[in-house]
Design an enzyme around this catalytic site. Structure first.
Site, PDB file in Angstrom:
ATOM      1  N   ASP A  27     -18.949 -18.194   9.202  1.00  0.00           N
ATOM      2  CA  ASP A  27     -19.750 -18.656   8.061  1.00  0.00           C
ATOM      3  C   ASP A  27     -20.987 -19.427   8.515  1.00  0.00           C
ATOM      4  OD1 ASP A  27     -17.532 -17.720   6.549  1.00  0.00           O
ATOM      5  OD2 ASP A  27     -16.586 -19.689   6.665  1.00  0.00           O
ATOM      6  N   GLU A 216     -18.635 -13.722  -2.718  1.00  0.00           N
ATOM      7  CA  GLU A 216     -18.724 -15.053  -2.108  1.00  0.00           C
ATOM      8  C   GLU A 216     -20.032 -15.163  -1.327  1.00  0.00           C
ATOM      9  OE1 GLU A 216     -15.408 -15.421   0.534  1.00  0.00           O
ATOM     10  OE2 GLU A 216     -16.004 -13.736   1.779  1.00  0.00           O
TER      11      GLU A 216
END
Length: 475
Positions: A27, A216
Site C-alpha cells: 500500500d 478500495e
C-alpha cells in the site's frame, strides 16, 4: 576460507523493482520533501502457524508503517518502522495500521508532517511530526474519521486514505471502499472530505465520489488544474457494462474541483497478476518528483521469488505519463523499474542501510548507534549501490564504521558486479564477544568514473561477521 557469493532474491541487478528486497512493503504512499521521496508502506511481516509454517497474510497483526527514502529512485535508505497502533504505538487506541498516506504542510512558518492510516476498516487516524521520519505523536488521541463522522455512516470499509494539500493550503482527505450487498457497479463507498487548517480535524460532511465498480485504494493528484481521483476496481466476476473498469485494476476520474463532481475516464494499471503471475489486491500512489510523474504500486514479487507468495507484498515504481489532453497513458508494470535520476556521491558519509541491491543482509535499529544499521552479515553476502560517481580523479581511500563481532572478516570492494573489478579491501577484526563500534580505513585504486559499487563481505562461514553502520570514500 570457503567463499561463494550469495544470490540476490527479488530485486536482482540491474532491475529497480521491487524497490527493496530486505523487507516487504504494501500500500505505498509517496511524500516528496526537499530532494528526497519518502515511501510509507503497510509493514507486511511473515505470519506463522503453530507448526512454524508461513501462513497466508491475515493483516490482523500489522501495527507498524515502514519508511524508506531515496534521492535517485534506485538506491533506497531504510528508515525502519513507525510504531503506530497498539500499546507500543503512538495511537494506542488503534488495533491496526494499514494503507498510510503522508503529507507536508507549512503551519505557523514551520514544516509539519502528517501521517494518516487505517485502523483496519473501521476508522482513520492521524499522527504528526516535525520530520518525515519522525518521531511521530498522536495529536488528538482518537480516530480522525469514524462512522459517526457526517457522510460516512454507510461506508462499508472506512479506510485507505489519500490526502491533498491544494495550492491555496486547504487540505482534503479521500477514503473509503467496499461493496454493499449486490452493489458491484455503483458501490457508493468512496468519499472526499475537507480537512481543517490544522490537518488533524475534518470539516463539514463527506461527499460521495461515484466511482464505478469501486473497491478500495483512494489516490489523488493534481496536474494543470485537473484533479485526478484514482482507485482500485472490485473483483465482481459477472458481466460489466461497456466502458466499465475490469476487475482489480487502477482506474481514474477527473474534476476541476477537489470535491468534485467527478467524471470517470478509464483504467491505467492492470492487476499485478497480469504482469508478474501472482495476483492480489492492487494499490497505488501517484506523485511528481523533479518535474516527472511516477506511480508506486505493490505486487508479490519478492515473496514469490522466496517461494512464499501468501499475500506478502512489495513496493514497485514505474513512470506515469499524461497525454496532451490530460488523459493518462497505460502503465506497464515490470521488474526494470525507473531510471536512476542522479548519481550517488561516495565522498559523503553514506548510511549502510542505503541499498540498491543486496544478498543475505538485514537491517535493524541499533540503540548504541541511535540509528538503523546493516546486520546479519555472513560470508558471501553483499550490498550493491547503483550509479556511484567516483569522478575523474577517482578514490584513494575507503573508510567504514563497523561494529565488530566474534566472526570478523573482510569488506571487499568491487565495481559493476559482486565479482567485478576488485579495487580494495578492508579487514574487520574479530572480537572476544564484546561489540565495539570502530572506524576503519584502507587504500583503494582504480575506482574512477561512474560505476555500480558492491561491498562484498567475506569471513568464517556460519557466524555473523560484523555490523555495518556507514561508509565513505576519499578522493
Amino acid at each position: 576460507m570457503v567463499f561463494q557469493l550469495n544470490q540476490a532474491i527479488g530485486k536482482v541487478p540491474p532491475n529497480g523493482n521491487p524497490v527493496v528486497a530486505n523487507r516487504y512493503g504494501a500500500d505505498p504512499y509517496a511524500l516528496v520533501f526537499g530532494d528526497r521521496v519518502y515511501l510509507y508502506m503497510t509493514h507486511d511481516a511473515l505470519e506463522y502457524d503453530g507448526n512454524g509454517t508461513i501462513k497466508e497474510n491475515t493483516y490482523s497483526s500489522i501495527r507498524k508503517i515502514a519508511v524508506i527514502s531515496s534521492s535517485d529512485l534506485v538506491n533506497w535508505t531504510d528508515h525502519g518502522e513507525i510504531a503506530v497502533a497498539g500499546p507500543d504505538g503512538a495511537a494506542k487506541w488503534a488495533t491496526q495500521s494499514w494503507a498510510p498516506a503522508a503529507v507536508h504542510k507549512v503551519i505557523g512558518g514551520k514544516d509539519k508532517f502528517f501521517l494518516y492510516f487505517a485502523n483496519n476498516a473501521s476508522g482513520i487516524g492521524v499522527l504528526t511530526s516535525d520530520s518525515p521520519v519522525g518521531p511521530w505523536v498522536d495529536p488528538i488521541g482518537e480516530a480522525l474519521i469514524l462512522r459517526s463522522t457526517p457522510g460516512v455512516e454507510d461506508v462499508t470499509w472506512l479506510f485507505d486514505p489519500a490526502v491533498l494539500v491544494d495550492d491555496d493550503g486547504k487540505g482534503y482527505i479521500y477514503f473509503g471502499g467496499g461493496v454493499p450487498e449486490g452493489q458491484f457497479a455503483e458501490p457508493g463507498t468512496a468519499r472526499v472530505m475537507m480537512l481543517g487548517e490544522d490537518m488533524t480535524s475534518v470539516v463539514g460532511t463527506a461527499e460521495v465520489i461515484p466511482a464505478p465498480f469501486m473497491f478500495e485504494d483512494a489516490g489523488i493528484h493534481k496536474r494543470n488544474g485537473v484533479y485526478y481521483y484514482t482507485y482500485c476496481s472490485n473483483f465482481y466476476d459477472g458481466e460489466r457494462p461497456e466502458g466499465s473498469p475490469p476487475a482489480g485494476e487502477i482506474a481514474y476520474m477527473t474534476s476541476d474541483n477537489p470535491m468534485g463532481p467527478w467524471t470517470y475516464r478509464e483504467t491505467i494499471l492492470k492487476n499485478p497478476g497480469h504482469f508478474f503471475g501472482v495476483s492480489g489486491n492492487n494499490h497505488h500512489a501517484i506523485f511528481q518528483f523533479h518535474d516527472e510523474w511516477y506511480i508506486a504500486y505493490h505486487a508479490q514479487t519478492l515473496s514469490k521469488a522466496q517461494g512464499i507468495a501468501n499475500g506478502y507484498r512489495s513496493t514497485h515504481l514505474g513512470r506515469l505519463f499524461h497525454n496532451g489532453d490530460g488523459s493518462i497513458q497505460h502503465v506497464e508494470a515490470d521488474y526494470t523499474g525507473v531510471q536512476q535520476i542522479k548519481s550517488l556521491s561516495p565522498y559523503q558519509r553514506v548510511q549502510a542501510v542505503t541499498i540498491g541491491w543486496s544478498a543475505g543482509v538485514m537491517t535493524e535499529f541499533e540503540a548504541a548507534v541511535g540509528d538503523r544499521i546493516v546486520t546479519d552479515i555472513g560470508n558471501g553476502d553483499w550490498i550493491g549501490l547503483s550509479g556511484v560517481d567516483f569522478g575523474s580523479k577517482g578514490a584513494g581511500a575507503f573508510s567504514a564504521s563497523v561494529i565488530s563481532l566474534e566472526g570478523g572478516g573482510m569488506i571487499e570492494l568491487h565495481l559493476d558486479d559482486p565479482a567485478g573489478l576488485f579495487v580494495g579491501e578492508l579487514p574487520v577484526p574479530a572480537t572476544d564477544g564484546t561489540e565495539n563500534q570502530i572506524e576503519l580505513k584502507t587504500e583503494v585504486n582504480r575506482a574512477e568514473g561512474i560505476h555500480d559499487l558492491y561491498l562484498v563481505f567475506t569471513g568464517k562461514t556460519g557466524v555473523p561477521l560484523f555490523k555495518l553502520v556507514s561508509w565513505q570514500f576519499v578522493e
